[in-house]
Design a protein around this motif. Structure first.
Motif, mmCIF file in Angstrom:
data_model
loop_
_atom_site.group_PDB
_atom_site.id
_atom_site.type_symbol
_atom_site.label_atom_id
_atom_site.label_comp_id
_atom_site.label_asym_id
_atom_site.label_seq_id
_atom_site.Cartn_x
_atom_site.Cartn_y
_atom_site.Cartn_z
ATOM 1 N N ASP A 237 0.843 -1.209 0.000
ATOM 2 C CA ASP A 237 0.000 0.000 0.000
ATOM 3 C C ASP A 237 0.872 1.251 0.000
ATOM 4 O O ASP A 237 0.603 2.215 -0.716
ATOM 5 C CB ASP A 237 -0.912 0.041 1.227
ATOM 6 C CG ASP A 237 -2.063 -0.931 1.146
ATOM 7 O OD1 ASP A 237 -2.295 -1.518 0.074
ATOM 8 O OD2 ASP A 237 -2.747 -1.093 2.177
ATOM 9 N N MET A 238 1.923 1.222 0.805
ATOM 10 C CA MET A 238 2.841 2.355 0.886
ATOM 11 C C MET A 238 3.541 2.544 -0.460
ATOM 12 O O MET A 238 3.664 3.672 -0.955
ATOM 13 C CB MET A 238 3.865 2.117 1.997
ATOM 14 C CG MET A 238 4.720 3.306 2.319
ATOM 15 S SD MET A 238 6.026 2.912 3.511
ATOM 16 C CE MET A 238 5.166 2.025 4.766
ATOM 17 N N ALA A 239 4.001 1.465 -1.070
ATOM 18 C CA ALA A 239 4.709 1.541 -2.346
ATOM 19 C C ALA A 239 3.809 2.077 -3.455
ATOM 20 O O ALA A 239 4.278 2.774 -4.356
ATOM 21 C CB ALA A 239 5.271 0.172 -2.724
ATOM 22 N N ALA A 240 2.522 1.784 -3.379
ATOM 23 C CA ALA A 240 1.587 2.293 -4.385
ATOM 24 C C ALA A 240 1.523 3.824 -4.345
ATOM 25 O O ALA A 240 1.279 4.467 -5.366
ATOM 26 C CB ALA A 240 0.199 1.696 -4.167
ATOM 27 N N PHE A 241 1.774 4.404 -3.198
ATOM 28 C CA PHE A 241 1.763 5.864 -3.067
ATOM 29 C C PHE A 241 3.141 6.465 -3.317
ATOM 30 O O PHE A 241 3.274 7.472 -4.004
ATOM 31 C CB PHE A 241 1.267 6.276 -1.676
ATOM 32 C CG PHE A 241 1.283 7.761 -1.464
ATOM 33 C CD1 PHE A 241 0.339 8.573 -2.079
ATOM 34 C CD2 PHE A 241 2.227 8.351 -0.653
ATOM 35 C CE1 PHE A 241 0.361 9.946 -1.902
ATOM 36 C CE2 PHE A 241 2.252 9.726 -0.458
ATOM 37 C CZ PHE A 241 1.312 10.527 -1.088
ATOM 38 N N THR A 242 4.180 5.857 -2.741
ATOM 39 C CA THR A 242 5.516 6.461 -2.784
ATOM 40 C C THR A 242 6.300 6.101 -4.030
ATOM 41 O O THR A 242 7.266 6.773 -4.359
ATOM 42 C CB THR A 242 6.352 6.036 -1.563
ATOM 43 O OG1 THR A 242 6.532 4.623 -1.588
ATOM 44 C CG2 THR A 242 5.686 6.440 -0.262
ATOM 45 N N GLY A 243 5.933 5.037 -4.693
ATOM 46 C CA GLY A 243 6.697 4.567 -5.853
ATOM 47 C C GLY A 243 7.250 3.186 -5.565
ATOM 48 O O GLY A 243 6.860 2.538 -4.610
ATOM 49 N N ALA A 244 8.180 2.737 -6.372
ATOM 50 C CA ALA A 244 8.682 1.363 -6.293
ATOM 51 C C ALA A 244 9.256 1.010 -4.928
ATOM 52 O O ALA A 244 8.992 -0.061 -4.403
ATOM 53 C CB ALA A 244 9.726 1.125 -7.377
ATOM 54 N N ASP A 245 10.041 1.886 -4.332
ATOM 55 C CA ASP A 245 10.686 1.580 -3.055
ATOM 56 C C ASP A 245 10.171 2.525 -1.985
ATOM 57 O O ASP A 245 10.512 3.710 -1.979
ATOM 58 C CB ASP A 245 12.197 1.704 -3.193
ATOM 59 C CG ASP A 245 12.937 1.279 -1.930
ATOM 60 O OD1 ASP A 245 12.282 1.041 -0.881
ATOM 61 O OD2 ASP A 245 14.169 1.186 -1.980
ATOM 62 N N PRO A 246 9.344 2.037 -1.053
ATOM 63 C CA PRO A 246 8.768 2.919 -0.037
ATOM 64 C C PRO A 246 9.789 3.487 0.945
ATOM 65 O O PRO A 246 9.490 4.421 1.675
ATOM 66 C CB PRO A 246 7.753 2.026 0.683
ATOM 67 C CG PRO A 246 8.189 0.645 0.415
ATOM 68 C CD PRO A 246 8.883 0.666 -0.921
ATOM 69 N N THR A 247 11.006 2.949 0.935
ATOM 70 C CA THR A 247 12.035 3.487 1.833
ATOM 71 C C THR A 247 12.743 4.699 1.226
ATOM 72 O O THR A 247 13.470 5.399 1.927
ATOM 73 C CB THR A 247 13.083 2.408 2.201
ATOM 74 O OG1 THR A 247 13.778 2.019 1.020
ATOM 75 C CG2 THR A 247 12.418 1.209 2.858
ATOM 76 N N ASP A 248 12.547 4.927 -0.079
ATOM 77 C CA ASP A 248 13.145 6.097 -0.716
ATOM 78 C C ASP A 248 12.478 7.369 -0.205
ATOM 79 O O ASP A 248 11.261 7.408 0.002
ATOM 80 C CB ASP A 248 12.978 6.035 -2.238
ATOM 81 C CG ASP A 248 13.907 5.043 -2.895
ATOM 82 O OD1 ASP A 248 14.878 4.598 -2.244
ATOM 83 O OD2 ASP A 248 13.646 4.700 -4.057
ATOM 84 N N VAL A 249 13.282 8.423 -0.058
ATOM 85 C CA VAL A 249 12.744 9.721 0.324
ATOM 86 C C VAL A 249 12.218 10.401 -0.937
ATOM 87 O O VAL A 249 12.893 10.422 -1.966
ATOM 88 C CB VAL A 249 13.832 10.596 0.980
ATOM 89 C CG1 VAL A 249 13.280 11.955 1.327
ATOM 90 C CG2 VAL A 249 14.379 9.921 2.217
ATOM 91 N N HIS A 250 11.020 10.910 -0.853
ATOM 92 C CA HIS A 250 10.417 11.637 -1.966
ATOM 93 C C HIS A 250 10.285 13.093 -1.536
ATOM 94 O O HIS A 250 9.366 13.448 -0.805
ATOM 95 C CB HIS A 250 9.067 11.026 -2.336
ATOM 96 C CG HIS A 250 9.192 9.594 -2.734
ATOM 97 N ND1 HIS A 250 9.537 9.214 -4.002
ATOM 98 C CD2 HIS A 250 9.069 8.459 -2.016
ATOM 99 C CE1 HIS A 250 9.607 7.899 -4.064
ATOM 100 N NE2 HIS A 250 9.329 7.418 -2.877
ATOM 101 N N HIS A 251 11.224 13.918 -1.987
ATOM 102 C CA HIS A 251 11.249 15.316 -1.568
ATOM 103 C C HIS A 251 10.158 16.109 -2.281
ATOM 104 O O HIS A 251 9.863 15.859 -3.452
ATOM 105 C CB HIS A 251 12.620 15.931 -1.871
ATOM 106 C CG HIS A 251 13.736 15.214 -1.183
ATOM 107 N ND1 HIS A 251 13.903 15.247 0.184
ATOM 108 C CD2 HIS A 251 14.721 14.430 -1.663
ATOM 109 C CE1 HIS A 251 14.949 14.517 0.510
ATOM 110 N NE2 HIS A 251 15.462 14.001 -0.590
#
Length: 113
Positions: free
Chosen positions: A69-83
């Motif tokens: 669910d988190m990856a669907a929002f943040t992109g492929a890797d949910p641990t990446d920081v999205h500034h």
């Protein structure tokens, strides 16, 4: 805080620091550009702020049912920081990581079942 009938199993924690004199401006920007879109997808979101003499620290905690669910929002890797688009303008340094924790239990009035 429990949305969509889902149970929070994952907490994603982001931290950033801003010069104290720009903290109110960043807080408003962060809410509009970052928190509002996040509230549409996460089970819940908390924002925290600690002011010091020269800087303010912001912490955003979002709650998710699963990593997928988190990856669907943040992109492929949910641990990446999205500034956010203007983070480089406000933040003292751009965070290089987020923290992801398993929610083990909630006690007291947390908004979770």
């Amino acid at each position: 805080m429990q949305a969509h009938g889902k149970q929070p199993n994952i907490a994603r924690i982001w931290r950033g620091r801003v010069r104290r004199e720009r903290a109110d401006e960043y807080e408003a920007y962060n809410y509009e550009a970052g928190i509002k879109p996040l509230m549409k997808k996460a089970i819940g979101v908390q924002t925290l702020r600690e002011d010091h003499a020269g800087e303010s620290e912001f912490v955003t905690i979002s709650y998710w049912e699963s990593l997928s669910d988190m990856a669907a929002f943040t992109g492929a890797d949910p641990t990446d920081v999205h500034h956010l688009e203007r983070d480089a303008e406000f933040l003292i340094e751009l965070p290089k990581a987020v923290q992801i924790l398993n929610v083990r239990s909630s006690h007291g009035h947390t908004g979770f079942a």
